[in-house]
Design a protein around this motif. Structure first.
Motif, short mmCIF file in Angstrom:
data_model
loop_
_atom_site.label_atom_id
_atom_site.label_comp_id
_atom_site.label_asym_id
_atom_site.label_seq_id
_atom_site.Cartn_x
_atom_site.Cartn_y
_atom_site.Cartn_z
N ASN A 115 9.22 38.44 -0.55
CA ASN A 115 10.64 38.44 -0.59
C ASN A 115 11.28 39.63 -1.52
O ASN A 115 12.12 40.24 -1.44
CB ASN A 115 11.35 37.11 -0.89
CG ASN A 115 11.31 36.23 0.26
OD1 ASN A 115 11.08 36.67 1.51
ND2 ASN A 115 11.44 34.91 -0.23
N VAL A 116 10.22 39.85 -2.52
CA VAL A 116 10.58 40.77 -3.61
C VAL A 116 10.41 42.36 -3.06
O VAL A 116 11.27 43.20 -2.98
CB VAL A 116 9.71 40.59 -4.84
CG1 VAL A 116 10.10 41.81 -5.88
CG2 VAL A 116 10.04 39.15 -5.43
N HIS A 117 9.16 42.40 -2.48
CA HIS A 117 8.98 43.76 -2.28
C HIS A 117 8.90 44.02 -0.71
O HIS A 117 9.10 45.27 -0.15
CB HIS A 117 7.35 43.92 -2.51
CG HIS A 117 7.11 43.78 -3.62
ND1 HIS A 117 7.41 44.39 -4.74
CD2 HIS A 117 6.32 42.46 -4.60
CE1 HIS A 117 7.00 43.97 -6.15
NE2 HIS A 117 6.29 42.97 -5.87
N CYS A 118 9.17 43.15 0.34
CA CYS A 118 8.78 43.57 1.85
C CYS A 118 10.10 43.30 2.31
O CYS A 118 10.24 43.69 3.54
CB CYS A 118 7.57 42.64 2.30
SG CYS A 118 6.16 42.74 1.30
N ALA A 119 10.85 42.28 2.07
CA ALA A 119 12.01 41.56 2.77
C ALA A 119 13.29 42.73 2.98
O ALA A 119 13.87 42.49 3.98
CB ALA A 119 12.67 40.41 2.12
N THR A 120 13.38 43.72 2.30
CA THR A 120 14.27 44.70 2.40
C THR A 120 13.92 45.26 3.85
O THR A 120 15.11 45.85 4.45
CB THR A 120 14.47 45.79 1.28
OG1 THR A 120 13.13 46.04 0.79
CG2 THR A 120 15.18 45.18 0.31
N CYS A 121 12.84 45.59 4.08
CA CYS A 121 12.70 46.15 5.65
C CYS A 121 12.00 45.32 6.50
O CYS A 121 12.52 45.45 7.82
CB CYS A 121 11.42 47.18 5.27
SG CYS A 121 12.17 48.56 4.44
N HIS A 122 11.39 44.32 6.26
CA HIS A 122 11.17 43.21 7.17
C HIS A 122 11.69 42.07 7.57
O HIS A 122 11.43 40.96 8.23
CB HIS A 122 9.57 42.70 6.99
CG HIS A 122 8.41 44.01 7.01
ND1 HIS A 122 8.10 44.52 8.26
CD2 HIS A 122 7.88 44.66 6.17
CE1 HIS A 122 7.34 45.32 8.21
NE2 HIS A 122 7.11 45.62 6.87
N ALA A 123 12.84 41.81 6.33
CA ALA A 123 13.83 40.86 6.44
C ALA A 123 12.94 39.41 5.96
O ALA A 123 11.90 39.40 6.05
CB ALA A 123 14.51 40.44 7.81
N ARG A 124 13.92 38.65 5.25
CA ARG A 124 13.28 37.48 4.97
C ARG A 124 13.15 36.58 5.96
O ARG A 124 13.78 36.43 6.96
CB ARG A 124 14.63 36.58 4.06
CG ARG A 124 14.76 36.93 2.53
CD ARG A 124 15.42 36.06 1.54
NE ARG A 124 14.83 36.11 0.46
CZ ARG A 124 15.06 35.24 -0.33
NH1 ARG A 124 15.80 34.01 -0.19
NH2 ARG A 124 14.52 35.28 -1.76
N GLY A 125 11.62 36.17 6.03
CA GLY A 125 11.61 35.36 7.18
C GLY A 125 10.66 36.12 8.24
O GLY A 125 9.99 35.84 9.11
N GLY A 166 4.36 31.12 -11.53
CA GLY A 166 4.71 32.52 -12.09
C GLY A 166 5.17 33.52 -11.31
O GLY A 166 5.01 34.62 -11.69
N GLN A 167 5.88 33.03 -10.30
CA GLN A 167 6.68 34.04 -9.53
C GLN A 167 7.87 34.14 -9.94
O GLN A 167 8.50 33.30 -10.59
CB GLN A 167 6.37 33.71 -7.99
CG GLN A 167 4.89 33.76 -7.55
CD GLN A 167 4.42 35.18 -7.92
OE1 GLN A 167 4.87 36.21 -7.38
NE2 GLN A 167 3.08 34.99 -8.43
N LEU A 168 8.73 35.36 -9.66
CA LEU A 168 10.24 35.36 -9.95
C LEU A 168 10.92 34.31 -9.29
O LEU A 168 10.82 34.20 -8.10
CB LEU A 168 10.63 36.76 -9.59
CG LEU A 168 10.09 37.95 -10.30
CD1 LEU A 168 10.55 39.06 -9.65
CD2 LEU A 168 10.40 37.93 -11.75
N LEU A 169 11.81 33.48 -9.86
CA LEU A 169 12.53 32.42 -9.30
C LEU A 169 13.75 33.22 -8.31
O LEU A 169 13.92 32.41 -7.38
CB LEU A 169 13.09 31.69 -10.37
CG LEU A 169 13.34 30.10 -10.04
CD1 LEU A 169 12.32 29.68 -9.60
CD2 LEU A 169 13.62 29.64 -11.25
N TYR A 170 14.18 34.04 -8.85
CA TYR A 170 15.29 35.00 -8.11
C TYR A 170 14.79 36.19 -7.55
O TYR A 170 15.16 37.41 -8.31
CB TYR A 170 16.66 34.97 -8.88
CG TYR A 170 17.06 33.72 -9.27
CD1 TYR A 170 17.73 32.95 -8.31
CD2 TYR A 170 16.68 32.89 -10.54
CE1 TYR A 170 18.02 31.51 -8.84
CE2 TYR A 170 17.18 31.62 -10.82
CZ TYR A 170 17.76 31.09 -10.29
OH TYR A 170 18.19 29.81 -10.26
N PRO A 171 13.71 36.21 -7.06
CA PRO A 171 13.21 37.72 -6.34
C PRO A 171 14.31 38.70 -5.87
O PRO A 171 14.21 39.87 -6.08
CB PRO A 171 12.18 37.30 -5.15
CG PRO A 171 12.76 35.98 -4.78
CD PRO A 171 13.30 35.38 -5.71
#
Lengths: 762, 196
Positions: free
Chosen positions: B105-115, A414-419
């Motif tokens: 990755n949707v909400h936080c990665a723009t500031c905290h980076a992926r990973g 149920g999560q976005l596949l390409y977030p």
């Protein structure tokens, strides 16, 4: 009355040259726009080279420059011949020609300077709009004057379509551009929020239909049988074609409202009429193609006819595509993607362009009185143009499907596949390359066409031969058509009425009365338009509007408040930079969409948007709920250098806004105008606006420095800059405000010391 | 009536163009009938089953299905120590960490980076924290945000379950010491020693 007259061919020649000039310019700009979409800093970081500037410019030039001049060319050629009398006034013709070119130059220059309304296909500001309206009136006088003075008893089919187009576009232009000027080069639309959305859509659809499609089909009804030397297939089908088309085309215009905050009945109506609009469009295709039966040899010898056939086939395809697009299940895969914005360009303009070039090929040897330079080149032009159009259409289609597929894809849990949005932009890149190729092919085709016509002109006679025709007396009076008696007897009254009606005696009579005919067209436009715009004005409608006082609005819609002075200025930057060309501002009622962007948009949230900036596609993410999602520091750095904060971003850099000084001098006029439109601000708000804007800007600049690890902003050359008096900070203030009101706790009235400065300050 | 327009009496003639009197083509008339039939059926269906044609109920169905799917397996989550740690101690629940990662990755990665190695926001993979003293501070910080420092409040934007899953993912990042933003704040004791 003079005993002889001749047709004014010099005006036709002028419009012909104007068509080719604007065609080359518009297609060049389209090519540049396509290139800048793929390589956002190609050719330097000049603001007017940005896709947000070039895309609307090329759309407007293609419509008002290319198609406009071509339609005038065809109308000034065919109308006097169909009336057996010269145009009403040569000076009106000349005034129309030169005025129109001046208007186009002024319009193009203003769009390049960022002077724009920020509304789809209605970007020209009010002085240009007024000039356009005056020129349209001149055209209408000249046209209807000719019809009234005609020496033919009836109006030919082409003239029905011209009449309808002239009346209809006049209505769409005037109502669709209602605005309150703020200074010489700026204005606010008369209605805000969802009402403006409705008006924008209604108007853009009206322009595509009545400025482009209807008059171009009118030209088909003259030039196709003329070139083929065959009769028009069916009188009856022509009548059905016109009178079903007008209302269906207008009512179909609400289909882009699927899943948006507009009421569902409007969406249902768009679905039904969007599908039904296929039928009148196909009637035109049938009538055109059936008229070509038995003209096979002509088809091989006359390049114009080849253009007409391909144009009609593309027209049919476009009609089919549009009616599929109005179905919700189809729309969901293409709405708000690359396709929806290009639907007009590749569809309406695609077939229209071919039809127009066909007409020019037929006219050029006749008005230049020399044989066409090369038939082979003409055929080559056709293939280049068709291939270019198909490539553009197919690539935007594919880009649309690819992107929406990714945006809506959910994983099994149920999560976005390409977030990350940027992944979908990267997927579209090959298609954007194809689009560059498509624009290139179209450009090559048009150059071939211009070259061919130029060489034809070179072999013109030293002086044009002027054909002189004896002036024909007005047709002998003949009794007006009267209602025939029904021949059926043993049937219901209704059946008898239908039988009498379907003899079309009333239409035969109308064809003798141009003004009555024009009035019919006006009614056929006005009634469906009223239905289409109704969702915004019906009592109890939930669309919200700023006609409601802010206090009432708060009572019914919670804590939605007007923009602060600084946010208002930021919004101006957003509009004039053309951000809406790539960013939408409406979260649709789709699960994947709310997952990505938060709660779906409600109509009342847009109440203070003048103009609304819903946009049509998402090259960048939707911004309706942007406020608070990113830190101020991130937004500033992103605007200054998008490729650094989002690797792979195709957004142009807006570092210039961080350097441009913030001009507060227009605030009083702006807020005063908005007060006139809907009671947004108190007088105290207006007088304290500059101080409030300065304070908010200073606060936000401090926030930036604090979030930036106490480091000040540095421009590209490393110079330290205080953002407090820069345009960019206003833009950031606006972005931080988007969509946040909805989640605010309602304010306790008059509890704050600074409420007297401006409501909605926080 | 005859379908060939050349055999029909022309209705009129203008500038050499004849208008033939052919009747409406039968194929077009059939299409027209089909169009009207489609419109009438659609209207009928949308009145008879309003839910079927409504975008709002389509949305609500998707939402209900989604909640059922999410909550059926893990139930309603509380932001407490046991719940959060269970996602990286219980192998059966480990897949939910990837859900947390998706949300991150949707909400936080723009500031905290992926990973989680940090960009404008702090590095989350080391042992230094600015505002976190113990594990349950993470969901609490998500609720309020650190607005002055640029971190938004996520209350109302993420559901409670989603905040717990993001917290579990963020907590699981600790100790990877990825190369990224330099350490900020103070080093805190490991989760199980920092208190519940």
């Amino acid at each position: 009355m003079p005993s002889h007259f001749s047709y004014d061919e010099s005006i036709v020649r002028r419009f012909l040259w104007a068509t080719y000039s604007w065609a080359l310019f518009a297609i060049l700009i389209a090519l540049a726009a396509a290139l800048r979409l793929r390589w956002p800093s190609l050719g330097g970081d000049l603001p007017w080279l940005n896709h947000g500037y070039l895309q609307p410019l090329s759309n407007h030039l293609a419509v008002f420059g290319l198609v406009g001049n071509a339609v005038f060319c065809g109308v000034y050629y065919s109308t006097p011949r169909l009336c057996k009398s010269p145009m009403y006034s040569r000076s009106l013709s000349a005034l129309h020609f030169w005025g129109w070119q001046a208007m186009l130059i002024a319009g193009a220059a203003s769009l390049l300077l960022g002077v724009r309304q920020g509304r789809e296909l209605a970007e020209f500001e009010w002085p240009v709009d007024l000039a356009l309206a005056a020129l349209w009136l001149i055209f209408a006088l000249n046209f209807f004057g000719t019809l009234i003075r005609r020496s033919e008893r009836r109006l030919y089919i082409a003239l029905w379509f011209y009449s309808a187009a002239i009346v209809a576009f006049g209505i769409f232009h005037l109502v669709g551009n209602l605005a309150l000027p703020v200074g010489l080069w700026d204005s606010y639309p008369a209605f805000g929020g969802v009402r403006d959305v409705l008006l924008q859509r209604w108007h853009a659809n009206g322009v595509a239909t009545f400025f482009v499609a209807v008059p171009v089909i009118g030209m088909m009804y003259y030039f196709l049988p003329k070139a083929a030397g065959r009769p028009v297939h069916s009188y009856r089908l022509s009548v059905v074609h016109l009178w079903l088309w007008i209302p269906a085309a207008i009512l179909a215009g609400s289909h882009p409202s699927h899943y948006t905050p507009l009421p569902e009945w409007a969406s249902t109506m768009g679905l039904l009429f969007g599908t039904l609009a296929l039928l009148p469009l196909l009637a035109g295709v049938f009538n055109g193609l059936l008229s070509l039966r038995g003209a096979r040899e002509k088809l091989a010898a006359e390049p114009a006819l080849k253009f007409f056939v391909v144009a009609l086939l593309l027209f049919g395809l476009t009609a089919l595509e549009q009616s599929l697009f109005s179905l919700r299940w189809f729309h969901v895969h293409l709405g708000f993607t690359d396709w929806s914005a290009q639907g007009m360009q590749a569809g309406a303009l695609g077939w229209g362009l071919l039809m127009v070039f066909g007409v020019l090929y037929w006219m050029a040897p006749r008005v230049f009185q020399a044989p066409l330079h090369s038939q082979a080149l003409a055929t080559r032009h056709l293939w280049f143009a068709t291939a270019g159009m198909l490539l553009t259409a197919v690539s935007t289609y594919a880009a649309g499907f690819a992107q929406s597929g990714m945006l809506q894809a959910l994983s099994p849990d149920g999560q976005l596949l390409y977030p990350e949005f940027i992944e979908t932009v990267e997927r579209m890149e090959p298609f954007h390359l194809l689009r560059v190729a498509g624009s290139g092919l179209l450009m090559i085709g048009t150059l071939i066409g211009a070259y061919n016509v130029f060489l034809t002109w070179k072999t013109r006679p030293a002086t044009y031969e002027l054909e002189v025709h004896p002036a024909e007396p007005p047709p002998a009076t003949e009794p007006m058509e009267t209602r025939p008696e029904p021949t059926l007897t043993a049937v219901l009254e209704t059946a008898k009425k239908w039988e009498v009606f379907s003899t079309l005696w009333w239409h035969r009579r109308g064809e003798r009365q141009p003004l009555r005919f024009a009035a019919w067209a006006a009614v056929a436009v006005a009634l469906p338009s009223a239905v289409q715009l109704a969702p915004g004005w019906l009592p109890g409608s939930t669309v919200g509007s700023a006609g409601v006082s802010a206090a009432n609005l708060a009572a019914s819609h919670g804590p939605i408040t007007p923009y602060t002075p600084l946010e208002l200025l930021g919004r101006e930057v957003y509009v004039s930079e053309g951000c809406a060309q790539c960013h939408s501002q409406v979260v649709r009622r789709l699960w994947a969409e709310t997952k990505r962007y938060d709660a779906f948009s409600e109509p009342f949230e847009f109440a203070f948007d003048y103009p609304s900036q819903w946009g049509t596609r998402r090259i960048g993410p939707d911004l309706a709920r942007q406020g608070g999602r990113r830190s101020t520091q991130w937004l500033v750095q992103h605007l200054a250098n998008p490729a650094e904060s989002v690797p792979g971003s195709t957004m142009p850099a807006y570092a210039a806004t961080m350097e441009a000084p913030l001009d507060l001098s227009s605030l009083a006029a702006r807020m005063g105008a908005l007060r006139l439109l809907g009671e947004h601000y108190t007088e105290v708000d207006v007088s304290g606006a500059a101080a409030h804007a300065e304070a908010q800007a200073a606060d936000l600049a401090e926030v930036f420095v604090a979030q930036n690890g106490d480091e000040p902003y540095r421009d590209g050359r490393g110079r330290v800059m205080d953002l407090a008096d820069r345009q960019g900070i206003a833009l950031v203030a606006y972005l931080q405000r988007l969509g946040v009101d909805r989640f605010k706790e309602p304010e306790v009235p008059a509890a704050n010391a600074d409420t007297e400065v401006a409501r909605g300050a926080r | 009536m005859n379908q060939d327009p050349s055999l029909q009496e022309p209705v009129d003639e203008f500038d050499g163009i004849q208008i033939a009197g052919a009747p409406i083509p039968r194929s077009w008339a059939r299409l027209f009938g089909a169009g009207l039939f489609f419109a009438a059926s659609y209207l009928f269906l949308s009145f008879a089953w309003p839910d079927w044609a409504s975008a709002q109920s389509e949305y609500e169905r998707a939402e209900a299905a989604e909640i059922e799917r999410q909550f059926a397996e893990i139930g309603r989550l509380e932001p407490d120590y046991g719940t959060i740690t269970s996602f990286f101690t219980d192998p059966a629940k480990e897949k939910w960490l990837s859900v947390g990662m998706g949300l991150f990755n949707v909400h936080c990665a723009t500031c905290h980076a992926r990973g989680g190695m940090g960009l404008s926001g702090p590095n989350l993979t080391d042992d230094s924290y600015l505002r976190i003293k113990k594990l349950t501070d993470i969901p609490a910080l998500l609720v309020t945000g650190a607005v002055a420092a640029g971190m938004p409040a996520w209350e109302g934007r993420l559901s409670k379950n989603e905040m717990v899953l993001v917290s579990a993912y963020v907590a699981s990042l600790r100790g990877q010491n990825l190369e990224g933003k330099e350490a900020q704040g103070t080093i805190i004791p490991s989760w199980d020693q920092a208190g519940r």
